[in-house]
Every structure is written in C-alpha cells, then in structure tokens.
Design a protein around this motif. Sequence first.
Motif, short mmCIF file in Angstrom:
data_model
loop_
_atom_site.label_atom_id
_atom_site.label_comp_id
_atom_site.label_asym_id
_atom_site.label_seq_id
_atom_site.Cartn_x
_atom_site.Cartn_y
_atom_site.Cartn_z
N MET A 1 0.82 -1.18 0.00
CA MET A 1 0.00 0.00 0.00
C MET A 1 0.87 1.26 0.00
SD MET A 1 -3.15 1.06 2.45
CE MET A 1 -3.62 -0.62 2.49
N THR A 2 1.89 1.27 0.83
CA THR A 2 2.80 2.41 0.88
C THR A 2 3.51 2.60 -0.45
OG1 THR A 2 3.09 2.04 3.25
CG2 THR A 2 4.69 3.47 2.18
N GLU A 3 3.88 1.49 -1.08
CA GLU A 3 4.52 1.58 -2.40
C GLU A 3 3.57 2.19 -3.43
OE1 GLU A 3 5.81 -2.45 -3.00
OE2 GLU A 3 7.78 -2.03 -2.15
N SER A 4 2.28 1.93 -3.31
CA SER A 4 1.30 2.52 -4.22
C SER A 4 1.20 4.03 -4.03
CB SER A 4 -0.08 1.89 -4.01
OG SER A 4 -0.05 0.53 -4.36
N VAL A 5 1.28 4.47 -2.79
CA VAL A 5 1.27 5.91 -2.50
C VAL A 5 2.50 6.57 -3.13
CG1 VAL A 5 1.51 7.63 -0.64
CG2 VAL A 5 -0.10 5.72 -0.38
N ILE A 6 3.65 5.97 -2.92
CA ILE A 6 4.89 6.52 -3.48
C ILE A 6 4.85 6.51 -5.01
CG2 ILE A 6 7.39 6.13 -3.68
CD1 ILE A 6 7.24 5.11 -0.72
N ALA A 7 4.33 5.43 -5.59
CA ALA A 7 4.24 5.35 -7.05
C ALA A 7 3.31 6.43 -7.60
CB ALA A 7 3.73 3.97 -7.47
N ARG A 17 11.50 17.10 -5.94
CA ARG A 17 11.92 16.53 -4.65
C ARG A 17 10.82 16.89 -3.66
NH1 ARG A 17 14.52 17.55 0.03
NH2 ARG A 17 15.06 19.69 -0.44
N VAL A 18 10.17 15.88 -3.13
CA VAL A 18 9.06 16.07 -2.22
C VAL A 18 9.57 16.31 -0.81
CG1 VAL A 18 7.02 14.94 -1.23
CG2 VAL A 18 7.55 14.67 -3.66
N ALA A 19 9.01 17.33 -0.16
CA ALA A 19 9.40 17.66 1.21
C ALA A 19 8.47 17.03 2.24
CB ALA A 19 9.42 19.19 1.39
N VAL A 20 7.16 17.06 1.95
CA VAL A 20 6.17 16.54 2.90
C VAL A 20 5.04 15.86 2.14
CG1 VAL A 20 4.60 17.09 4.82
CG2 VAL A 20 6.61 18.52 4.42
N VAL A 21 4.63 14.71 2.64
CA VAL A 21 3.46 14.00 2.12
C VAL A 21 2.44 13.96 3.24
CG1 VAL A 21 2.55 11.81 1.25
CG2 VAL A 21 4.82 12.60 0.53
N HIS A 22 1.23 14.43 2.94
CA HIS A 22 0.13 14.43 3.91
C HIS A 22 -0.83 13.29 3.54
CE1 HIS A 22 1.20 18.41 5.53
NE2 HIS A 22 1.57 18.67 4.28
N LEU A 23 -1.03 12.38 4.47
CA LEU A 23 -1.96 11.26 4.27
C LEU A 23 -3.07 11.33 5.31
CD1 LEU A 23 0.31 8.08 3.84
CD2 LEU A 23 -0.80 9.42 2.06
N GLU A 24 -4.24 10.93 4.91
CA GLU A 24 -5.35 10.73 5.85
C GLU A 24 -5.68 9.25 5.84
OE1 GLU A 24 -9.94 11.80 5.76
OE2 GLU A 24 -8.65 13.57 6.00
N ILE A 25 -5.62 8.64 7.02
CA ILE A 25 -5.87 7.20 7.13
C ILE A 25 -7.10 7.01 8.03
CG2 ILE A 25 -4.99 4.99 7.91
CD1 ILE A 25 -2.15 6.03 7.38
N GLY A 26 -8.10 6.37 7.48
CA GLY A 26 -9.32 6.11 8.25
C GLY A 26 -9.10 5.08 9.34
N ARG A 27 -9.74 5.31 10.47
CA ARG A 27 -9.61 4.38 11.60
C ARG A 27 -10.19 2.99 11.29
NH1 ARG A 27 -7.44 6.80 15.87
NH2 ARG A 27 -7.64 9.05 16.03
N LEU A 96 -7.72 5.49 2.64
CA LEU A 96 -6.40 6.09 2.77
C LEU A 96 -6.29 7.08 1.62
CD1 LEU A 96 -3.01 4.51 3.52
CD2 LEU A 96 -3.25 5.96 1.54
N THR A 97 -6.05 8.36 1.94
CA THR A 97 -6.06 9.41 0.93
C THR A 97 -4.80 10.26 1.02
OG1 THR A 97 -8.47 9.52 1.15
CG2 THR A 97 -7.40 11.36 0.04
N ILE A 98 -4.19 10.53 -0.12
CA ILE A 98 -3.12 11.53 -0.18
C ILE A 98 -3.84 12.88 -0.23
CG2 ILE A 98 -1.16 12.43 -1.48
CD1 ILE A 98 -1.00 9.61 -2.83
N THR A 99 -3.74 13.65 0.85
CA THR A 99 -4.46 14.92 0.90
C THR A 99 -3.65 16.08 0.35
OG1 THR A 99 -3.80 15.26 3.20
CG2 THR A 99 -5.94 14.20 2.81
N ALA A 100 -2.32 16.00 0.43
CA ALA A 100 -1.46 17.06 -0.10
C ALA A 100 -0.04 16.55 -0.21
CB ALA A 100 -1.50 18.29 0.79
N VAL A 101 0.71 17.18 -1.13
CA VAL A 101 2.13 16.89 -1.30
C VAL A 101 2.84 18.23 -1.41
CG1 VAL A 101 3.90 15.84 -2.76
CG2 VAL A 101 1.70 14.69 -2.47
N GLU A 102 3.83 18.45 -0.56
CA GLU A 102 4.60 19.69 -0.61
C GLU A 102 5.94 19.40 -1.29
OE1 GLU A 102 4.86 21.70 3.20
OE2 GLU A 102 2.93 20.82 3.79
N VAL A 103 6.26 20.21 -2.28
CA VAL A 103 7.49 20.04 -3.05
C VAL A 103 8.54 20.99 -2.50
CG1 VAL A 103 8.51 20.25 -5.35
CG2 VAL A 103 6.19 19.35 -5.09
#
Length: 107
Positions: A1-7, A17-27, A96-103
């Motif tokens: 799953m993490t590899e899918s996010v990175i891909a 070059r990514v500085a921050v990845v924001h993820l939202e993970i449901g409980r 599981l959602t990628i909510t933002a990516v900071e470059v």
Amino acid sequence: MTESVIAAISQQLPDSRVAVVHLEIGRLSGVMPDAVRFCFELAGEGTCVEGARLDITRSEGTGDCASCGASFPARDPLSLCPCGSADVMISGGADLTITAVEVADDV
C-alpha cells in the motif's frame, strides 16, 4: 500500500523533490500508521519522496443506518446503529487518501 502511495506521487511529480506528504488514514481502514511510516522510509529510498516527512492524520469512522436513516460514529467495521439495527453501511473512515504533497523549493 505504501509503495502505491509513493508510485502515485512519483508518477505525478517525477522531476520534483518532495518535502512533505500528507496522508489521511481512516480508523476503519485496517491500515496501521506506524507500519506506513516504517515502509515509507524504506520504500521511498531512491525516489522523489526520499527524505520527505510523512504527516498522517486519522479520520473517524461513520456509519449510515438503512433502518432509521441516522448517521453515527462507527468504531469498527461491524458497528450497530444506536437504534440497534445491523443494516449499516460504513460511509467514512475506511480509506487512505493523499491529501497534499509539498514540493521542496530547491529543485
């Protein structure tokens, strides 16, 4: 799953070059944030997210009752409605959602 996010990030931002990845993970997703953090660091080596900070927020579960029409906080995937009905559809907190990516600015 993490590899899918990175891909997904690498496909959208191949020369960044990514500085921050924001993820939202449901409980209710069954995804453990600590496992994602561990895998993110390892799987990110040699990619655009290498060295990036991972910011994880948790979303609560929500259920919708087909019997009474109520929407309520769901604590597990097999939650009962407060009215007692088991005719419940989980409508939130299972994703599981990628909510933002900071470059990074230095690229």
